[in-house]
Motif scaffolding. Sequence first.
Motif, PDB file in Angstrom:
ATOM      1  N   ARG A  92       0.927  10.552 -36.924  1.00 35.15           N
ATOM      2  CA  ARG A  92       1.002  11.838 -36.238  1.00 35.15           C
ATOM      3  C   ARG A  92       0.751  11.625 -34.755  1.00 35.15           C
ATOM      4  O   ARG A  92      -0.373  11.465 -34.323  1.00 35.15           O
ATOM      5  N   ASN A  93       1.835  11.587 -33.998  1.00 40.70           N
ATOM      6  CA  ASN A  93       1.754  11.456 -32.554  1.00 40.70           C
ATOM      7  C   ASN A  93       0.885  10.278 -32.121  1.00 40.70           C
ATOM      8  O   ASN A  93       0.119  10.358 -31.168  1.00 40.70           O
ATOM      9  N   GLY A  94       1.003   9.172 -32.852  1.00 42.47           N
ATOM     10  CA  GLY A  94       0.277   7.962 -32.466  1.00 42.47           C
ATOM     11  C   GLY A  94      -1.114   7.849 -33.029  1.00 42.47           C
ATOM     12  O   GLY A  94      -1.831   6.890 -32.732  1.00 42.47           O
ATOM     13  N   PHE A  95      -1.540   8.810 -33.848  1.00 42.05           N
ATOM     14  CA  PHE A  95      -2.868   8.768 -34.462  1.00 42.05           C
ATOM     15  C   PHE A  95      -2.754   8.372 -35.932  1.00 42.05           C
ATOM     16  O   PHE A  95      -1.837   8.792 -36.638  1.00 42.05           O
ATOM     17  N   LEU A  96      -3.680   7.576 -36.397  1.00 40.26           N
ATOM     18  CA  LEU A  96      -3.792   7.204 -37.802  1.00 40.26           C
ATOM     19  C   LEU A  96      -5.098   7.773 -38.334  1.00 40.26           C
ATOM     20  O   LEU A  96      -6.169   7.509 -37.778  1.00 40.26           O
ATOM     21  N   ARG A  97      -5.015   8.570 -39.398  1.00 41.71           N
ATOM     22  CA  ARG A  97      -6.226   9.203 -39.948  1.00 41.71           C
ATOM     23  C   ARG A  97      -6.899   8.236 -40.933  1.00 41.71           C
ATOM     24  O   ARG A  97      -6.323   7.866 -41.951  1.00 41.71           O
ATOM     25  N   VAL A  98      -8.100   7.827 -40.608  1.00 45.46           N
ATOM     26  CA  VAL A  98      -8.819   6.781 -41.336  1.00 45.46           C
ATOM     27  C   VAL A  98     -10.148   7.332 -41.844  1.00 45.46           C
ATOM     28  O   VAL A  98     -10.821   8.110 -41.165  1.00 45.46           O
ATOM     29  N   ALA A  99     -10.530   6.899 -43.056  1.00 40.06           N
ATOM     30  CA  ALA A  99     -11.810   7.302 -43.643  1.00 40.06           C
ATOM     31  C   ALA A  99     -12.627   6.069 -43.996  1.00 40.06           C
ATOM     32  O   ALA A  99     -12.087   5.052 -44.439  1.00 40.06           O
ATOM     33  N   ALA A 100     -13.923   6.174 -43.799  1.00 40.31           N
ATOM     34  CA  ALA A 100     -14.884   5.182 -44.300  1.00 40.31           C
ATOM     35  C   ALA A 100     -15.791   5.915 -45.280  1.00 40.31           C
ATOM     36  O   ALA A 100     -16.369   6.953 -44.944  1.00 40.31           O
ATOM     37  N   CYS A 101     -15.879   5.389 -46.505  1.00 38.06           N
ATOM     38  CA  CYS A 101     -16.538   6.113 -47.594  1.00 38.06           C
ATOM     39  C   CYS A 101     -17.573   5.237 -48.286  1.00 38.06           C
ATOM     40  O   CYS A 101     -17.326   4.054 -48.542  1.00 38.06           O
ATOM     41  N   ALA A 102     -18.698   5.835 -48.638  1.00 42.60           N
ATOM     42  CA  ALA A 102     -19.730   5.140 -49.407  1.00 42.60           C
ATOM     43  C   ALA A 102     -20.194   6.043 -50.552  1.00 42.60           C
ATOM     44  O   ALA A 102     -21.304   6.560 -50.542  1.00 42.60           O
ATOM     45  N   PRO A 103     -19.341   6.267 -51.559  1.00 41.77           N
ATOM     46  CA  PRO A 103     -19.683   7.195 -52.634  1.00 41.77           C
ATOM     47  C   PRO A 103     -20.828   6.680 -53.506  1.00 41.77           C
ATOM     48  O   PRO A 103     -21.181   5.499 -53.464  1.00 41.77           O
ATOM     49  N   ALA A 129     -11.743  10.093 -39.274  1.00 42.89           N
ATOM     50  CA  ALA A 129     -11.426  10.210 -37.850  1.00 42.89           C
ATOM     51  C   ALA A 129      -9.971   9.831 -37.621  1.00 42.89           C
ATOM     52  O   ALA A 129      -9.382   9.065 -38.386  1.00 42.89           O
ATOM     53  N   ASP A 130      -9.413  10.370 -36.557  1.00 43.51           N
ATOM     54  CA  ASP A 130      -8.060  10.009 -36.145  1.00 43.51           C
ATOM     55  C   ASP A 130      -8.147   8.876 -35.128  1.00 43.51           C
ATOM     56  O   ASP A 130      -8.673   9.057 -34.026  1.00 43.51           O
ATOM     57  N   ILE A 131      -7.645   7.721 -35.515  1.00 43.65           N
ATOM     58  CA  ILE A 131      -7.641   6.541 -34.655  1.00 43.65           C
ATOM     59  C   ILE A 131      -6.432   6.596 -33.729  1.00 43.65           C
ATOM     60  O   ILE A 131      -5.311   6.850 -34.168  1.00 43.65           O
ATOM     61  N   ASP A 132      -6.662   6.340 -32.452  1.00 45.35           N
ATOM     62  CA  ASP A 132      -5.582   6.407 -31.465  1.00 45.35           C
ATOM     63  C   ASP A 132      -4.914   5.036 -31.349  1.00 45.35           C
ATOM     64  O   ASP A 132      -5.280   4.205 -30.520  1.00 45.35           O
ATOM     65  N   ILE A 133      -3.924   4.818 -32.196  1.00 44.67           N
ATOM     66  CA  ILE A 133      -3.212   3.546 -32.213  1.00 44.67           C
ATOM     67  C   ILE A 133      -2.460   3.325 -30.900  1.00 44.67           C
ATOM     68  O   ILE A 133      -2.395   2.213 -30.374  1.00 44.67           O
ATOM     69  N   GLN A 134      -1.924   4.394 -30.356  1.00 45.80           N
ATOM     70  CA  GLN A 134      -1.159   4.260 -29.122  1.00 45.80           C
ATOM     71  C   GLN A 134      -2.049   3.823 -27.959  1.00 45.80           C
ATOM     72  O   GLN A 134      -1.639   3.014 -27.116  1.00 45.80           O
ATOM     73  N   ALA A 135      -3.288   4.333 -27.928  1.00 51.06           N
ATOM     74  CA  ALA A 135      -4.217   3.922 -26.879  1.00 51.06           C
ATOM     75  C   ALA A 135      -4.583   2.449 -27.021  1.00 51.06           C
ATOM     76  O   ALA A 135      -4.711   1.723 -26.033  1.00 51.06           O
TER      77      ALA A 135
END
Length: 645
Positions: A2-13, A264-270
């Motif tokens: 999405r417009n250069g952002f990758l939505r990433v999760a870190a989880c510790a269930p 969080a949305d990671i800014d791959i383009q940045a």
Amino acid sequence: MRNGFLRVAACAPHVKVADVDYNISRIIEKLDGLVKQKTELAVFPEMSLTGYTCADLFHNFMLIDAAAAALARLVDYSREVRVIDFVVGLPVRVDGAMYNCAALVQQGEVSLVAKSYIPNYNEFYERRWWRPLPFPTEREVMVGDVKCRLTNCNIFRSHGAQIGIEICEDLWVPIPPSCRLAMAGAQVILNLSASDDLIGKYDYLKKLISQQSARCLCAYAYAGAGWGESSTDLVFDGKAVIAENGSIIASNRRWEPDHNTVVADIDIQAIDRDRMHTSTFADCAVNEAVGISVADSHISHHASGYDWSDDDKLLRHIDPHPFVPSDPAVMDERCDEILNIQVAGLAKRLDAIGCRTLVVGISGGLDSTLALLVAVRTFDRLGLDRRGIVGITMPGFGTTDRTHNNATALMEGLGVTSMEIPIAASVNQHFSDIGHDPAVHDVTYENCQARERTQILMDMSNRLGGIVLGTGDLSELALGWATYNGDHMSMYGVNAGVPKTLVRHLVNYYAHQQSTSDSVRGLLLDIIDTPISPELIPAAADGEILQRTEDLVGPYELHDFFLYYMLRYGFTPERIYFLARHAFKEYDYDDATIRKWLDTFMKRFFQQQFKRSCLPDGPKVGSVCLSPRGDWRMPSDASSAIWRK
């Protein structure tokens, strides 16, 4: 993406030690929730299918087979869902040896990455169960009924991004695998971890994560084992941390078992822009990306699978004021550092030319006030008499009583030499000489005043044996909001690296943190509250300022936002607009207003480069700078067409 952002999760269930069915149910439950949040990539902790603290049970076939069956369930899940890639941890037996593995599951395909470095010191004795996988290794293996690719030398594609995987201790060694992975192109590093908690360890770990993301110019998502792990000897708090290029952008609350996930949305383009801009990154990659390859797969990596709408909120904070820290303590620290940079630059220039006299035009506005404060602090540091600072007010057709009185009172309060030289008569004479009608308040009317003031300052500096101190700031330089060979020119531009949104904070910091009298503090605070204006057009009948800069060129907070993202990251106007809509969502700027001023910024930024091509010297104070000798080299006749389109 999405417009250069990758939505990433870190989880510790939550986990139950050795209860694989329970653990996989919690993982699938968590994945279902992440899909609702349109998450594209998720990482779970080390040994998340079994629990990390199973000890010698890791050599029990029951547990090994149960983990393999759980992986098969996750493969089926991924075939059905198809929109999220995820990584879980499990024990894997290959040719009689046991490996601590991360399994990347993507639309029914599985890639296994084995832990490179096996700790066997202090509370860790993992060599009892695991072997390191020789580097480089890439082969097909069967985990139960699931065909997998086992490797420690691959990076993988996910939703248009390239990702690398390392496990816990891998981060703590002198040269982590993520260094080579980043050199080979991985923009996101995932770490499956099971780091126990000790006094002071969390702060150290956060620094380690943020530093690794900075060193590798990457994003780093870290998921640590948590609630439910055995507390026989150790305690695990379930850490979830996401960093990007040196900054932690998301982390969970410790010691709260249910607060175990961050997205969080990671800014791959940045990230890509910084790697492209930092030439030594590519130089290092040539030497260090040895043996790493990008995994091939039939998976479609470039289609997100989610339907994004304009109303989908970015899961990261986009600061509307990127030059201005929101934390007051950080703000004070930043202001002190900037003032010291300005003072050091000016002090060196005065020392180099043996000069003890400064001439500066004082208007009663923010920029000239900041320049005067820097001059005063510089003279104090050099042990020079403040009377060697000659402040000159030059009232003209638009000067108001408020700004004039503030200017003269401030110079008196700071103990500098104060002079007043009105310009109306000389400008009227000039109008007569060039045949201009004074009733026509056009650009000639305005610029004649600006150039007359600069002529006075230059000539007075010659007469007094000093130099002219420039007052123009970074935002004005970006917009070209300065009269060419007028206020555009000086012998040293002390504010050239300071954006307008930061100027008022520097003046405010000086007012409250420096040794100033109550009267000077009051003057500084009133100057901060005065509307920004060049005061070149006559005031209203009641003395109020009519000519307000932000009515003419647009709000400086918008322009500084545009400036930051264009110069710092090289983003397109489309992407800057996208970010601005999210950053200013709670402000009084609708979409049309943002587009209007963004177009103005692009137009002026290109048209006014000729002014920046011949800027006076001045100190760089931050990552965004327009000096033609260093940070920004651009042809003065470049076209803005594709940016505005």
